[in-house]
Design an enzyme around this catalytic site. Structure first.
Site, PDB file in Angstrom:
ATOM      1  N   ASN A  11       0.846  -1.189   0.000  1.00  0.00           N
ATOM      2  CA  ASN A  11       0.000   0.000   0.000  1.00  0.00           C
ATOM      3  C   ASN A  11       0.886   1.245   0.000  1.00  0.00           C
ATOM      4  O   ASN A  11       1.956   1.276   0.622  1.00  0.00           O
ATOM      5  CB  ASN A  11      -1.008  -0.005   1.158  1.00  0.00           C
ATOM      6  CG  ASN A  11      -0.400  -0.078   2.538  1.00  0.00           C
ATOM      7  OD1 ASN A  11       0.658  -0.674   2.724  1.00  0.00           O
ATOM      8  ND2 ASN A  11      -1.057   0.512   3.517  1.00  0.00           N
TER       9      ASN A  11
ATOM     10  N   GLU B 112       0.280   5.197   0.626  1.00  0.00           N
ATOM     11  CA  GLU B 112      -0.640   6.264   1.027  1.00  0.00           C
ATOM     12  C   GLU B 112      -0.164   7.603   0.465  1.00  0.00           C
ATOM     13  O   GLU B 112       0.927   7.708  -0.104  1.00  0.00           O
ATOM     14  CB  GLU B 112      -0.741   6.305   2.553  1.00  0.00           C
ATOM     15  CG  GLU B 112      -1.362   5.021   3.111  1.00  0.00           C
ATOM     16  CD  GLU B 112      -1.519   5.020   4.623  1.00  0.00           C
ATOM     17  OE1 GLU B 112      -2.209   4.124   5.126  1.00  0.00           O
ATOM     18  OE2 GLU B 112      -0.940   5.908   5.292  1.00  0.00           O
TER      19      GLU B 112
ATOM     20  N   CYS C  93      -3.985   0.522  -2.838  1.00  0.00           N
ATOM     21  CA  CYS C  93      -3.831  -0.710  -2.070  1.00  0.00           C
ATOM     22  C   CYS C  93      -2.696  -1.575  -2.632  1.00  0.00           C
ATOM     23  O   CYS C  93      -2.340  -1.478  -3.811  1.00  0.00           O
ATOM     24  CB  CYS C  93      -5.113  -1.524  -2.107  1.00  0.00           C
ATOM     25  SG  CYS C  93      -6.572  -0.672  -1.490  1.00  0.00           S
TER      26      CYS C  93
ATOM     27  N   GLU D 184      -2.834  -4.767  -3.250  1.00  0.00           N
ATOM     28  CA  GLU D 184      -3.294  -5.734  -4.253  1.00  0.00           C
ATOM     29  C   GLU D 184      -3.307  -5.121  -5.646  1.00  0.00           C
ATOM     30  O   GLU D 184      -2.896  -5.743  -6.631  1.00  0.00           O
ATOM     31  CB  GLU D 184      -4.710  -6.220  -3.900  1.00  0.00           C
ATOM     32  CG  GLU D 184      -4.814  -6.947  -2.576  1.00  0.00           C
ATOM     33  CD  GLU D 184      -5.165  -6.022  -1.411  1.00  0.00           C
ATOM     34  OE1 GLU D 184      -4.683  -4.855  -1.386  1.00  0.00           O
ATOM     35  OE2 GLU D 184      -5.918  -6.454  -0.528  1.00  0.00           O
TER      36      GLU D 184
ATOM     37  N   CYS E  58     -10.059  -5.056  -0.196  1.00  0.00           N
ATOM     38  CA  CYS E  58     -11.229  -4.186  -0.213  1.00  0.00           C
ATOM     39  C   CYS E  58     -12.071  -4.472  -1.460  1.00  0.00           C
ATOM     40  O   CYS E  58     -11.658  -5.199  -2.367  1.00  0.00           O
ATOM     41  CB  CYS E  58     -10.793  -2.720  -0.170  1.00  0.00           C
ATOM     42  SG  CYS E  58     -10.171  -2.079  -1.750  1.00  0.00           S
TER      43      CYS E  58
ATOM     44  N   CYS F 201     -10.427  -3.670  -4.844  1.00  0.00           N
ATOM     45  CA  CYS F 201      -9.396  -4.637  -5.240  1.00  0.00           C
ATOM     46  C   CYS F 201     -10.023  -5.953  -5.682  1.00  0.00           C
ATOM     47  O   CYS F 201      -9.540  -6.593  -6.617  1.00  0.00           O
ATOM     48  CB  CYS F 201      -8.409  -4.859  -4.095  1.00  0.00           C
ATOM     49  SG  CYS F 201      -7.299  -3.443  -3.869  1.00  0.00           S
TER      50      CYS F 201
HETATM   51 ZN   LIG Z   1      -7.972  -2.513  -1.939  1.00  0.00          ZN
END
Ligand SMILES: [Zn+2]
Length: 152
Positions: free
Chosen positions: A55, A57, A66, A68, A106, A109
């Site tokens: 990830n 940010e 993310c 993934e 999430c 993803c």
């Molecule tokens: Zn995600």
């Protein structure tokens, strides 16, 4: 030469552990100064190659991405468009192993991964190399919308 022998999307225990180990290594590279929640992902493609992501940010929070999807972007950029399995490892550095939750992908993803697997990939979500849960993407994204819906 890949250390993975992809056959019918089934991985040996050793292969699963290797994939999780790669996800944990990617997690160490995460850029998460705002949440401190570091996530790593390792994506196995049908040709045996593994791509990792973490990830990342951003000060403008919504611009983050993310792990993934980071791994998926690496795979597609390298010409791998058929996903077999992904391992995800996510927790704060302050979480002892026994306190770690399972960081499932999430919704965005799940949808993103579906594009390159038609739901037929395995998702391993790990607390450690040996402590993990396995799901098929199709069970995490029921009735997922994909290329077939557009007759592709
Ligand atoms: Zn995600």
């Amino acid at each position: 030469m890949s250390e993975f022998k992809v056959r019918d999307n089934e991985l040996s225990e050793l292969e699963v552990q290797t994939l999780i180990r790669a996800a944990i290594a990617a997690r160490d590279k995460a850029y998460a100064p705002y949440s401190a929640f570091k996530v790593g992902a390792a994506l196995l493609c049908s040709d045996g190659r593994v791509f990792s992501g973490c990830n990342v940010e951003n000060a403008a929070y919504g611009a983050g991405i993310c792990a993934e999807r980071g791994a998926a972007m690496q795979a597609v950029a390298a010409g791998a468009q058929e996903f077999t399995a992904i391992a995800v490892a996510g927790w704060k550095d302050t979480n002892a192993e026994r306190d770690r939750g399972l960081a499932y992908p999430c919704g965005i993803c799940r949808q993103f991964l579906n594009e390159f697997s038609d739901g037929r990939m395995s998702v391993y979500v790990a607390r450690s190399v040996t402590d993990y849960e396995k799901n098929d993407l199709s069970s995490l994204l029921l009735h997922g919308f994909g290329p077939r819906n557009l007759d592709l």
